[in-house]
Enzyme design. Structure first.
Site, short mmCIF file in Angstrom:
data_model
loop_
_atom_site.label_atom_id
_atom_site.label_comp_id
_atom_site.label_asym_id
_atom_site.label_seq_id
_atom_site.Cartn_x
_atom_site.Cartn_y
_atom_site.Cartn_z
CB CYS A 1 -6.79 33.65 -23.99
SG CYS A 1 -5.11 33.70 -23.39
CB CYS B 1 -4.96 35.53 -20.38
SG CYS B 1 -6.29 34.34 -20.42
CE LYS C 1 -4.66 38.65 -16.33
NZ LYS C 1 -5.68 37.64 -16.10
CE1 TYR D 1 -8.33 32.68 -11.59
CE2 TYR D 1 -10.60 32.00 -11.26
CZ TYR D 1 -9.25 31.69 -11.31
OH TYR D 1 -8.83 30.41 -11.09
CD GLU E 1 -6.81 38.40 -12.97
OE1 GLU E 1 -6.10 37.41 -12.76
OE2 GLU E 1 -7.37 38.59 -14.07
CG HIS F 1 19.39 31.43 0.87
ND1 HIS F 1 18.34 31.83 1.64
CD2 HIS F 1 20.47 32.16 1.24
CE1 HIS F 1 18.76 32.77 2.48
NE2 HIS F 1 20.04 32.99 2.26
CD GLU G 1 15.29 30.75 1.21
OE1 GLU G 1 16.04 29.95 1.80
OE2 GLU G 1 15.65 31.87 0.82
P1 NDP Z 1 -15.87 34.20 -11.54
O1 NDP Z 1 -16.70 33.00 -11.67
O2 NDP Z 1 -14.44 34.08 -11.17
O3 NDP Z 1 -16.54 35.20 -10.52
C1 NDP Z 1 -17.84 35.66 -10.70
C2 NDP Z 1 -18.15 36.56 -9.54
O4 NDP Z 1 -19.40 37.21 -9.75
C3 NDP Z 1 -18.26 35.80 -8.23
O5 NDP Z 1 -17.66 36.57 -7.24
C4 NDP Z 1 -19.77 35.68 -8.04
O6 NDP Z 1 -20.15 35.63 -6.68
C5 NDP Z 1 -20.25 36.98 -8.63
N1 NDP Z 1 -21.62 36.90 -9.13
C6 NDP Z 1 -22.16 35.94 -9.92
N2 NDP Z 1 -23.44 36.23 -10.20
C7 NDP Z 1 -23.72 37.39 -9.58
C8 NDP Z 1 -24.87 38.20 -9.47
N3 NDP Z 1 -26.00 37.88 -10.09
N4 NDP Z 1 -24.81 39.33 -8.73
C9 NDP Z 1 -23.67 39.68 -8.11
N5 NDP Z 1 -22.53 38.95 -8.18
C10 NDP Z 1 -22.56 37.83 -8.89
O7 NDP Z 1 -16.06 34.97 -12.95
P2 NDP Z 1 -15.27 36.16 -13.62
O8 NDP Z 1 -16.28 36.91 -14.39
O9 NDP Z 1 -14.43 36.89 -12.64
O10 NDP Z 1 -14.30 35.38 -14.60
C11 NDP Z 1 -14.84 34.48 -15.57
C12 NDP Z 1 -13.93 33.30 -15.76
O11 NDP Z 1 -12.75 33.71 -16.44
C13 NDP Z 1 -13.46 32.70 -14.45
O12 NDP Z 1 -14.24 31.57 -14.13
C14 NDP Z 1 -12.04 32.34 -14.65
O13 NDP Z 1 -11.94 30.94 -14.78
C15 NDP Z 1 -11.63 33.03 -15.94
N6 NDP Z 1 -10.55 33.98 -15.67
C16 NDP Z 1 -9.34 33.51 -15.28
C17 NDP Z 1 -8.31 34.38 -15.00
C18 NDP Z 1 -7.00 33.85 -14.55
O14 NDP Z 1 -6.74 32.67 -14.76
N7 NDP Z 1 -6.15 34.66 -13.93
C19 NDP Z 1 -8.49 35.83 -15.11
C20 NDP Z 1 -9.81 36.22 -15.49
C21 NDP Z 1 -10.79 35.32 -15.75
P3 NDP Z 1 -20.06 34.27 -5.81
O15 NDP Z 1 -18.63 34.12 -5.47
O16 NDP Z 1 -20.91 34.59 -4.64
O17 NDP Z 1 -20.61 33.19 -6.67
#
Ligand code: NDP
Length: 463
Positions: free
Chosen positions: A43, A48, A51, A180, A184, A439, A444
């Site tokens: 983080c 986080c 980022k 995410y 982002e 407001h 709101e």
């Molecule tokens: P996520 O789980 O959010 O997303 C992973 C993405 O990768 C999904 O779109 C998934 O597709 C896709 N994917 C998975 N496997 C494959 C594959 N083999 N080929 C192609 N695409 C694939 O993970 P992130 O890496 O974005 O983030 C990791 C974690 O970090 C998150 O779970 C989140 O909780 C945390 N995070 C939180 C943030 C916040 O709170 N703002 C910011 C950044 C990270 P599909 O949808 O089809 O499964």
């Protein structure tokens, strides 16, 4: 009663591990933490915090453009990537220092070392080549990006870790994933002037979020100039002679780009930790298996945060740490509550959300009421920006409880924090209705949507 060197040994100095160590030490427990990299964990060091700083940096071009409508003439702007990275590094170093000193000032000991389990009560501090013993051991080693080993040419790609420290800002980038991190970073790079393409395997980005937010964010990102290719995967990456990368995607198209960022999820850090030696069980993704109190199958060994692959969010790891301390040291067994977690995606525009999406609510409740409003936020009236805001409440029509609240637009993350309290408290739509509006704000709208926009009966939308 055997004598141990410590009451608690924590492996991993990230958000969860440091919180558990600090609070336990403050209770008078003899505590040590080992961190092999930098205190602060994902983080703080490469997640986080940096980022969000990069999100701020990437928003300035829009602020400069919007200023004209408010009477400002902004001189030609220029961006210096290396200055941003250096300033970010300074802030991260400050925070990392605070994480370590927080442990020490609470009376704990902080090691800069990898630590591995030797048996259920013994830890090897690798940098010092010695063993110490502890009554309780807490594993909080977090996770790392999925390397996508099955993708030919994956070794040419970068992950979110490297994206924070690239020597130069690329002219173009292809980002794989629709979660995410992918979303982002697509907005960050685009905002900094990088030609950006997002490649996602599913039918719409941000699976698990409310469909209206997903569609609307997709439209807004596309309108800014980010190319989003759904139903598409990277099939092969090749490094060209000129140093650029060629990515073959579904259908045979080839994208030529400077960088490819893989953001396809994160996997738990459990390799070579000595888990087998201590008898700690892991699941199919390598995650440490824990019970509802974060206890592993070995009575005195616990695990919290991303290494358990429950919900990969910093505040969840911190909450699990607090519950662990209650359970292990305060004779107050406490289960972390993973229900109804508010979350934000720092896309542009931002998403803030808590509770059920419309689709999920339609599966759980027979009579769902949807209240939604789409409007141009006041700040965009004079700026002339066309971006619209979306607010949406999902209500169980029978109990009147608000079961989902979703916002797309400026400060949506801040709103989600407060909406989280309302939904956690089980407030009804009537409570929202009798709450006076603040407001003029965008928020709101959340208390002034009096009539349902439409109903969902037995999972089917009706007028
Ligand atoms: P996520 O789980 O959010 O997303 C992973 C993405 O990768 C999904 O779109 C998934 O597709 C896709 N994917 C998975 N496997 C494959 C594959 N083999 N080929 C192609 N695409 C694939 O993970 P992130 O890496 O974005 O983030 C990791 C974690 O970090 C998150 O779970 C989140 O909780 C945390 N995070 C939180 C943030 C916040 O709170 N703002 C910011 C950044 C990270 P599909 O949808 O089809 O499964």
């Amino acid at each position: 009663m055997p004598h141990y060197d410590y009451d608690l040994f924590v492996i991993g100095g990230g958000s969860g591990g440091v919180r558990a160590a600090r609070v336990s030490a403050a209770l008078g427990k003899r505590v040590a933490v080992a961190e092999e990299y930098r205190y602060g964990g994902t983080c703080v060091i490469r997640g986080c915090v940096p980022k969000k700083l990069f999100v701020y940096a990437s928003q300035f071009p829009e602020h400069f453009a919007d200023a004209a409508g408010y009477g400002w003439t902004v001189p030609e702007s220029k961006f210096d990537w290396s200055r941003l990275v250096a300033n970010k590094d300074r802030e991260i170093a400050r925070l990392s220092g605070l994480y370590q000193s927080g442990v020490e000032s609470s009376g704990g000991e902080a090691f800069h070392s990898r630590a591995t389990l030797v048996d259920a009560h013994t830890v090897r501090i690798e940098a010092e080549g010695r063993h110490v013993t502890a009554e309780h051991i807490l594993i909080a080693t977090g996770g790392r990006p999925n390397p996508h080993a099955a993708l030919p040419g994956h070794e040419h790609c970068i992950f979110s870790n490297e994206a924070f420290d690239l020597p130069d800002l690329p002219r173009s980038i292809v980002i794989a994933g629709g979660g995410y991190i992918a979303v982002e970073f697509a907005n960050i790079f685009h905002g900094l002037g990088v030609d950006t393409t997002l490649v996602y395997r599913g039918m719409e980005i941000l699976q698990r979020f409310d469909m209206d937010l997903r569609h609307r964010l997709h439209e807004e990102m596309a309108a800014k100039g980010i190319r989003i290719r759904c139903h598409t995967i990277l099939e092969e990456i090749e490094k060209r002679q000129d140093g650029r990368l060629a990515a073959v995607i579904t259908g045979g198209d080839v994208l030529i780009t400077d960088q490819i960022l893989l953001a396809i999820g994160r996997i738990p850090n459990t390799e070579e930790l000595g888990l087998a030696a201590a008898g700690v069980a892991t699941g199919v993704r390598g995650e440490i298996l824990v019970d509802a109190y974060s206890r592993t199958n070995i009575d005195n060994i616990w695990a919290i945060g991303d290494v358990t692959d429950r919900v990969q969010l910093t505040p969840v790891a911190i909450h699990e740490a607090m519950c662990f301390v209650e359970t292990a040291f305060k004779d107050n067994p406490t289960q972390p509550d993973h229900d109804c977690i508010a979350t934000a995606v720092f896309s542009q525009p931002e998403i803030g959300t808590v509770g059920l999406s419309e689709d999920e609510a339609g599966k759980r409740f027979n009579n769902v009421e949807i209240y939604s409003a789409s409007f141009r936020p006041m700040r965009h009236t004079l700026s002339g920006r066309q971006e619209r805001m979306l607010t949406k409440l999902v209500v169980d029509g029978d109990s009147r409880r608000v079961v989902g609240a979703h916002v797309l637009g400026p400060d949506a993350g801040e709103m989600a924090q407060l909406l989280g309290i309302s939904l956690k408290a089980g407030l009804t739509k009537d409570d929202f209705d009798r709450t006076m509006a603040v407001h003029p704000t965008a928020a709101e709208e959340l208390v002034t949507m009096y009539k349902p926009t439409y109903l969902v009966k037995d999972g089917v939308r009706v007028a």
